[in-house]
Design an enzyme around this catalytic site. Sequence first.
Site, PDB file in Angstrom:
ATOM      1  N   TYR A 440       3.739  -3.210   5.455  1.00 14.78           N
ATOM      2  CA  TYR A 440       3.364  -2.222   6.467  1.00 14.78           C
ATOM      3  C   TYR A 440       3.707  -0.791   6.070  1.00 14.78           C
ATOM      4  O   TYR A 440       4.394  -0.554   5.092  1.00 14.78           O
ATOM      5  CB  TYR A 440       3.872  -2.570   7.849  1.00 14.78           C
ATOM      6  CG  TYR A 440       5.349  -2.721   8.118  1.00 14.78           C
ATOM      7  CD1 TYR A 440       6.338  -2.284   7.273  1.00 14.78           C
ATOM      8  CD2 TYR A 440       5.753  -3.333   9.313  1.00 14.78           C
ATOM      9  CE1 TYR A 440       7.677  -2.425   7.580  1.00 14.78           C
ATOM     10  CE2 TYR A 440       7.091  -3.482   9.633  1.00 14.78           C
ATOM     11  CZ  TYR A 440       8.050  -3.022   8.766  1.00 14.78           C
ATOM     12  OH  TYR A 440       9.367  -3.171   9.079  1.00 14.78           O
ATOM     13  N   GLU A 441       3.153   0.130   6.850  1.00 16.04           N
ATOM     14  CA  GLU A 441       3.203   1.572   6.562  1.00 16.04           C
ATOM     15  C   GLU A 441       2.575   1.895   5.204  1.00 16.04           C
ATOM     16  O   GLU A 441       3.010   2.814   4.504  1.00 16.04           O
ATOM     17  CB  GLU A 441       4.652   2.100   6.623  1.00 16.04           C
ATOM     18  CG  GLU A 441       5.372   1.822   7.911  1.00 16.04           C
ATOM     19  CD  GLU A 441       4.642   2.328   9.150  1.00 16.04           C
ATOM     20  OE1 GLU A 441       3.759   3.195   9.003  1.00 16.04           O
ATOM     21  OE2 GLU A 441       4.941   1.852  10.256  1.00 16.04           O
ATOM     22  N   GLY A 442       1.557   1.150   4.839  1.00 18.04           N
ATOM     23  CA  GLY A 442       0.888   1.315   3.553  1.00 18.04           C
ATOM     24  C   GLY A 442       1.449   0.328   2.565  1.00 18.04           C
ATOM     25  O   GLY A 442       2.628   0.402   2.197  1.00 18.04           O
TER      26      GLY A 442
END
Length: 600
Positions: A440-442
């Site tokens: 997550y978050e890229g």
Amino acid sequence: MPQFTPPVRDTRFVLDHVVGLQNHANVEGFAAATPDVVDAVLEEGGRFVAEVLFPLNLSGDQEGCTRNADGSVTTPAGFKEAYAKFVESGWGTLSAPEAFGGQGMPHVVSTAFQEYMISANMAFAMYPGLAHGAIAALLVKGSPEQQAKYLPNMISGAWGGTMNLTEPQCGTDLGLIKTKAEPQADGSYAITGTKIFISAGEHDLTENIIHLVLAKTPGAPDSSKGISLFVVPKILVNEDGSLGARNGVSCGSIEHKMGIHANSTCVMNYDGATGWLVGKEMKGLAAMFIMMNAARLGVGLQGLAVGETAYQNAVHYAQDRRQGRALTGPAEPGEKADTLFVHPDVRRMLMDAKAWTEGLRALCLWGALQVDLEHAAADEGERQLAADLIGLLTPVIKGVGTDKGYEIATNAQQVYGGHGYIAEWGMEQYVRDARIAMIYEGTNGVQAMDLVGRKLAQNGGRAVQAFFKLVGDEIAAAKGNDAVAEFAGRLEKALGDLQGATMWFMANGMQNPNNVGAGAYSYMHLLGIVATGLMWLRMATAAAALKAAGEGDAVFLDAKLVTARYFAERVMPDTGALRRKIEGGADAIMALPPEMFMAA
């Protein structure tokens, strides 16, 4: 049962000898961060998370969150009471601006506390952690009215906060979002759409949740250039600050996840919910990156923090568990078997964990210092340098930090053997929890592409050249110090590999962009080794000086020097292989037709 002891002594060492907290008293907020105050934060904060949050980690994972018939969400037993203590103690306000009820401490000090909180209970830490990302965006892009309306309660912890970016059809490619924002006569917008994977999207810990939502206004370009950001409270806030009617936003379901079960990851439905534009229309991407950069540094910290707890437990297990004999003969002839510590391969896993957790702690805290300096250093040049360095290293801290955190957790599980696979020992939870941080978050592949596709070339390569100079200057100074000259020489070779790989990208990336994409992941890890190597050079230099002066704990300092040697001998040689992978180019990666991937 798992156990956890906050690594206060190591944190203090890093703050003193890597971050140099005492050298920045002229920076806003640092004057209050006296040694006594920082020691109190570390000691009391560590005690709080160990006594209040850590006991809920295993039970919270087993129970998970529950979505009720009315769409509300109940967190695991004990979470609500623990959160009330968290708010009452003011732990979430450490680095928040005093103008909105915060304590105004340096970001680097609150980062140290956040590491402990994540180590103790990652799922719990995500509730206030997501609010911090929303707070960061409102501090920069929110209007004075929005800041006054929302920030005091968000900073105190009375209200939560979220970031609503992802939709079923788009993750990284946010230009594909479909959520709509229709302007209303009163200046508000009606927000309609569905967001997924929203951490802490709905819960019972706070009386209100302030959602920051990406959406597109009518006529906006059907791309990332058409994105706007909106503040959408779960419960509308009246002019006098009191809570009003329930807004048109609800939790449609809770995602069934591999890990972080105690955090409510929600599908959020917006049905004409009332929201207000944050910043300028169709400028939401810039506001989004404020949230994302803060979140990415926090996720990198998650990699370190979960790895630290897994490592601690593996050490305890290796000290107690007896299996086999040392290769050189029985270490304890009076016992039927020796402890796991006699086996070189067990030590390999534990030394990898020790070298990376201590190195990443230094890198995360030094990175947090750059955030402080970027915003508050008195000199414009110092602010620019700090911004360049943290901009360059944010994808590295996130990507390498979480890759290594997961690797540490799986190796810690391996130390336990079969017991590591059994839930009651707790190790499999750390593996499951650590895995999401790589996604997550890229995803970490996206981090690597952000690094080589954007950060290297920005401002004519100013940031990476500044990093090269920083590392090169410290190597040159260290080569005259007999205690660390050998380490400096090895780091110099690693820096040469990094510089060579960078030049290869410059020479080969334009003619074939796939060369950059194929080498991005290896480059991220190459830069991660050099950056962490710089931290180890600083730690080894300090440890050697303190030992020579007869100061400090000799055993602790000796451990630092041995671990630095291990990093130099067993980790830094990987830069050569990573460089050769990069210089291998993209031909083999891109050559195979898609239909051949399933060839029988």
